[in-house]
Design a protein around this motif. Structure first.
Motif, PDB file in Angstrom:
ATOM      1  N   ASN A  70       0.920  -1.434   0.089  1.00 50.55           N
ATOM      2  CA  ASN A  70       0.147   0.094  -0.043  1.00 50.55           C
ATOM      3  C   ASN A  70       0.797   1.379   0.079  1.00 50.55           C
ATOM      4  OD1 ASN A  70       0.770  -0.481   2.598  1.00 50.55           O
ATOM      5  ND2 ASN A  70      -1.426  -0.885   3.289  1.00 50.55           N
ATOM      6  N   TYR A  71       0.124   2.113  -0.155  1.00 43.25           N
ATOM      7  CA  TYR A  71       0.988   3.590  -0.655  1.00 43.25           C
ATOM      8  C   TYR A  71       1.101   4.563   0.603  1.00 43.25           C
ATOM      9  CZ  TYR A  71       1.387   8.176  -2.997  1.00 43.25           C
ATOM     10  OH  TYR A  71       2.051   9.307  -3.404  1.00 43.25           O
ATOM     11  N   GLU A  72       2.208   5.047   0.894  1.00 44.49           N
ATOM     12  CA  GLU A  72       2.398   6.011   2.065  1.00 44.49           C
ATOM     13  C   GLU A  72       2.678   7.150   1.500  1.00 44.49           C
ATOM     14  OE1 GLU A  72       5.105   6.377   5.776  1.00 44.49           O
ATOM     15  OE2 GLU A  72       5.925   5.018   4.533  1.00 44.49           O
ATOM     16  N   PHE A  73       1.504   8.132   1.595  1.00 41.99           N
ATOM     17  CA  PHE A  73       1.737   9.369   1.072  1.00 41.99           C
ATOM     18  C   PHE A  73       2.664  10.229   1.393  1.00 41.99           C
ATOM     19  CE2 PHE A  73      -3.044   9.066   0.657  1.00 41.99           C
ATOM     20  CZ  PHE A  73      -3.332   9.656  -0.784  1.00 41.99           C
ATOM     21  N   PRO A  74       3.596  10.830   0.775  1.00 43.09           N
ATOM     22  CA  PRO A  74       4.593  11.548   0.977  1.00 43.09           C
ATOM     23  C   PRO A  74       4.086  12.869   1.667  1.00 43.09           C
ATOM     24  CG  PRO A  74       4.809  11.144  -1.190  1.00 43.09           C
ATOM     25  CD  PRO A  74       3.349  10.595  -0.820  1.00 43.09           C
ATOM     26  N   GLY A  75       4.814  13.483   2.910  1.00 48.23           N
ATOM     27  CA  GLY A  75       4.152  14.581   3.776  1.00 48.23           C
ATOM     28  C   GLY A  75       3.616  15.649   2.787  1.00 48.23           C
ATOM     29  N   GLU A  76       4.308  15.770   1.653  1.00 49.64           N
ATOM     30  CA  GLU A  76       4.226  17.058   0.730  1.00 49.64           C
ATOM     31  C   GLU A  76       2.770  16.796   0.077  1.00 49.64           C
ATOM     32  OE1 GLU A  76       6.311  18.450  -3.267  1.00 49.64           O
ATOM     33  OE2 GLU A  76       7.733  17.636  -1.677  1.00 49.64           O
ATOM     34  N   VAL A  77       2.593  15.637  -0.230  1.00 55.21           N
ATOM     35  CA  VAL A  77       1.529  15.341  -0.854  1.00 55.21           C
ATOM     36  C   VAL A  77       0.098  15.588   0.112  1.00 55.21           C
ATOM     37  CG1 VAL A  77      -0.134  13.420  -2.061  1.00 55.21           C
ATOM     38  CG2 VAL A  77       2.557  13.717  -2.662  1.00 55.21           C
ATOM     39  N   LEU A  78       0.466  14.706   1.238  1.00 58.64           N
ATOM     40  CA  LEU A  78      -0.531  15.176   2.210  1.00 58.64           C
ATOM     41  C   LEU A  78      -1.045  16.593   2.659  1.00 58.64           C
ATOM     42  CD1 LEU A  78       0.382  12.687   5.295  1.00 58.64           C
ATOM     43  CD2 LEU A  78      -1.930  12.944   3.953  1.00 58.64           C
ATOM     44  N   SER A  79      -0.131  17.343   2.715  1.00 61.49           N
ATOM     45  CA  SER A  79      -0.246  18.903   3.099  1.00 61.49           C
ATOM     46  C   SER A  79      -0.969  19.354   1.929  1.00 61.49           C
ATOM     47  CB  SER A  79       0.887  19.695   3.450  1.00 61.49           C
ATOM     48  OG  SER A  79       1.782  19.469   2.582  1.00 61.49           O
ATOM     49  N   LYS A  80      -0.780  18.928   0.347  1.00 59.49           N
ATOM     50  CA  LYS A  80      -1.394  19.397  -0.666  1.00 59.49           C
ATOM     51  C   LYS A  80      -2.576  19.060  -0.594  1.00 59.49           C
ATOM     52  CE  LYS A  80       1.498  18.112  -3.874  1.00 59.49           C
ATOM     53  NZ  LYS A  80       1.978  17.728  -5.188  1.00 59.49           N
ATOM     54  N   LYS A  92       1.871  14.362 -10.844  1.00 60.26           N
ATOM     55  CA  LYS A  92       2.749  15.564 -10.134  1.00 60.26           C
ATOM     56  C   LYS A  92       1.887  15.534  -8.593  1.00 60.26           C
ATOM     57  CE  LYS A  92       4.896  18.028 -13.566  1.00 60.26           C
ATOM     58  NZ  LYS A  92       4.777  18.890 -14.583  1.00 60.26           N
ATOM     59  N   PHE A  93       0.642  15.776  -8.692  1.00 64.01           N
ATOM     60  CA  PHE A  93      -0.031  16.198  -7.623  1.00 64.01           C
ATOM     61  C   PHE A  93       0.095  14.882  -6.639  1.00 64.01           C
ATOM     62  CE2 PHE A  93      -3.567  16.360  -4.627  1.00 64.01           C
ATOM     63  CZ  PHE A  93      -3.733  17.775  -4.461  1.00 64.01           C
ATOM     64  N   PHE A  94      -0.261  13.680  -6.977  1.00 62.20           N
ATOM     65  CA  PHE A  94      -0.090  12.407  -6.098  1.00 62.20           C
ATOM     66  C   PHE A  94       1.239  11.913  -5.763  1.00 62.20           C
ATOM     67  CE2 PHE A  94      -4.553  12.444  -7.348  1.00 62.20           C
ATOM     68  CZ  PHE A  94      -5.122  12.621  -5.889  1.00 62.20           C
ATOM     69  N   ASP A  95       2.310  12.447  -6.726  1.00 55.25           N
ATOM     70  CA  ASP A  95       3.602  11.793  -6.692  1.00 55.25           C
ATOM     71  C   ASP A  95       3.515  10.433  -7.078  1.00 55.25           C
ATOM     72  OD1 ASP A  95       6.252  12.006  -6.642  1.00 55.25           O
ATOM     73  OD2 ASP A  95       6.277  11.891  -4.544  1.00 55.25           O
ATOM     74  N   LEU A  96       2.624  10.003  -8.117  1.00 57.30           N
ATOM     75  CA  LEU A  96       2.394   8.440  -8.118  1.00 57.30           C
ATOM     76  C   LEU A  96       2.831   8.077  -9.629  1.00 57.30           C
ATOM     77  CD1 LEU A  96      -0.970   7.896  -6.970  1.00 57.30           C
ATOM     78  CD2 LEU A  96       0.950   6.738  -6.191  1.00 57.30           C
TER      79      LEU A  96
END
Lengths: 208, 289
Positions: free
Chosen positions: B82-92, B114-118
């Motif tokens: 499963n995917y761990e959101f990078p902190g940057e993505v979480l704040s976005k 770019k938005f989800f970094d996926l």
């Protein structure tokens, strides 16, 4: 030239096609444009049943429905060209619907016909204030826009139920079978949708 | 205004709705096609018990597709990582999403990536004009904190005609990408968009079978599933059988679901061949810098 126009009109529309392939539909339109008499045969073969269902829903009479369907082919023959329909099924359906409604009016004047369509009209009358003078004041185009806006707000399922009833004039029983719902639930849904539409139209400034 | 006049006026509504309703009319009796909840829960348990496959160096998700003969349905599951959101993505996401379940629209796949970094895992498809990517992020949190647990993104795509249908129009398909996050738990999943999908009922008489279980030239496992719906008997003008084809594959924490419809045997054969060809062109595209 016509090929190019047809391609432009139909390209990217494949997902809209259910039952009749994109190419088949384009080929039939092409026959009309070429003034090829087999356009009528092809239309009858592909869309005859579809048009007849609409006509029968409104007229509740086999013979009248058959005549309206034949007149639909003639209407299409006279309209294409210059008109090139975006979607042949919707185009034919609309012609059938209008012709059937005219015939219904004639029959009603002669006290003939009847069936489920009376109920559809009764339901629609719930949206009306009963003021006949209103008709003159309402711009049909604006009313259609307001209804489109309302339909936009509905879920695909509710929208399909609404259209099946008030565009195709399908019976509630038929809708229930198709949607896997109880007939009562369909009726309830339609009541709720009519109330919602009435509120929406009032909000949009229409007092029908 | 009279009711007849109103009925006549309704005849001029947007053709799109008329066609949409007609399409729903073409499809026979509605029998629910439910994704098996038990299988999903079992798969989620497998995630928890087995841990991350990514840690073991396996980046593919093996599609867990099962057919239930009695219920005439199929299930698919996100397994292995499963995917761990990078902190940057979480704040976005937090900035744009005060409430869970809100949709995001992106103009392009690039923007989406770019938005989800996926990564975006796809073959030779093009994104349908005006489509962009529509995404829903679902979450639940008892203390009011926003914790995303599932991203569900839908994008409308086009596949060019294949070897078998040269000269035809492009195939239109829908790609849905499900990405399960690290913080997701079973009870949350059941209340998310995934839960909605699980409960969604489809409007056709289903008869589902797995057509192909294989792997791409690239080594990515995939499953091709077909659900058939017969023409409606009472309406003689609907003469073709509807085939809903779904190609299911996965990468890292995401499960991809590419779906297209074919009408009639001939189109079905072309469509299934096309999807198999597509599978062999799958590549992984990382967000452009």
């Amino acid at each position: 030239m016509w090929d190019l126009i047809i391609i432009c009109v139909y390209i990217g529309e494949r997902e809209k096609q259910k039952g009749v392939s994109l190419l088949e539909e384009a080929k039939i339109v092409r026959l009309y444009l070429d003034r090829d008499g087999s356009a009528i045969t092809a239309t009858a073969e592909k869309y005859g049943g579809y048009c007849k269902t609409i006509a029968k829903n409104i007229l509740n009479n086999e013979e009248d429905a058959e005549e309206c369907v034949n007149d639909t082919y003639l209407g299409a023959w006279n309209s294409i060209p210059p008109h090139i329909p975006d979607n042949l099924a919707a185009f034919l359906g609309k012609i059938t619907r209008n012709l059937s409604l005219s015939r219904y009016r004639q029959n009603t004047a002669n006290k003939r016909g009847g069936g489920e369509f009376h109920v559809v009209l009764d339901e629609l009358s719930e949206l009306l204030s009963g003021n006949d003078d209103v008709e003159e004041k309402i711009c049909t185009k604006e009313l259609v826009n307001a209804v489109n806006k309302f339909l936009d707000t509905l879920s695909p399922k509710d929208r399909a139920i609404f259209i099946c009833r008030y565009w195709y004039a399908d019976s509630t029983k038929e809708i229930a079978v198709r949607k896997g719902m109880k007939e009562g639930t369909v009726s309830m849904t339609l009541t709720r949708l009519r109330q919602k539409l009435r509120k929406h139209l009032i909000k949009e400034g229409f007092d029908l | 205004m009279t009711s007849q006049k109103l009925f006549e006026t309704l005849g001029n509504i947007n053709e799109r709705y008329v066609i949409e309703a007609r399409e729903s009319k073409t499809i026979a009796k509605k029998i629910s096609l439910k994704v098996n909840k038990t299988a999903i829960v079992a798969a989620i348990l497998a995630i928890i018990l087995c841990g991350s496959a990514a840690a073991a160096g396996i980046m593919w998700l093996i599609p867990q597709v099962e057919i239930d003969e009695n219920k005439k349905d199929y299930s698919f599951a996100l397994v292995e990582s499963n995917y761990e959101f990078p902190g940057e993505v979480l704040s976005k996401i937090a900035e744009r999403t005060p409430n869970p379940g809100v949709g995001f629209e992106f103009e392009s796949i690039d923007e989406w990536q770019k938005f989800f970094d996926l990564p975006f895992v796809a073959g030779d498809i093009t994104i349908a004009k005006k489509s962009g990517a529509r995404s829903y992020i679902t979450s639940a949190s008892s203390d009011g904190q926003f914790i995303p647990d599932l991203i569900e993104s839908t994008v409308f795509v086009k596949l060019a005609p294949g070897e078998y249908d040269r000269g035809s129009a492009p195939w239109h398909a829908i790609m849905t990408v499900y990405t399960l996050t690290k913080d997701a738990s079973i009870d949350k999943i059941e209340n998310t968009e995934m839960g909605y999908i699980i409960n969604e009922k489809f409007y056709f008489e289903p008869s589902t079978e797995i057509l192909v279980e294989s792997e791409t030239d690239f080594g990515m496992p995939y499953t091709l599933v077909v659900t058939k719906a017969g023409p409606e008997e009472e309406h003689e003008h609907y003469e073709h059988t509807l085939y809903k084809l779904k190609l299911i594959y996965g990468y890292e924490s995401s499960l991809y679901h590419l779906e297209l419809n074919a009408f009639g045997e001939d189109e079905y054969e072309k469509a299934s061949a096309r999807l198999k060809d597509y599978a062999d062109t799958i590549k992984i595209a990382y967000p452009a810098e």
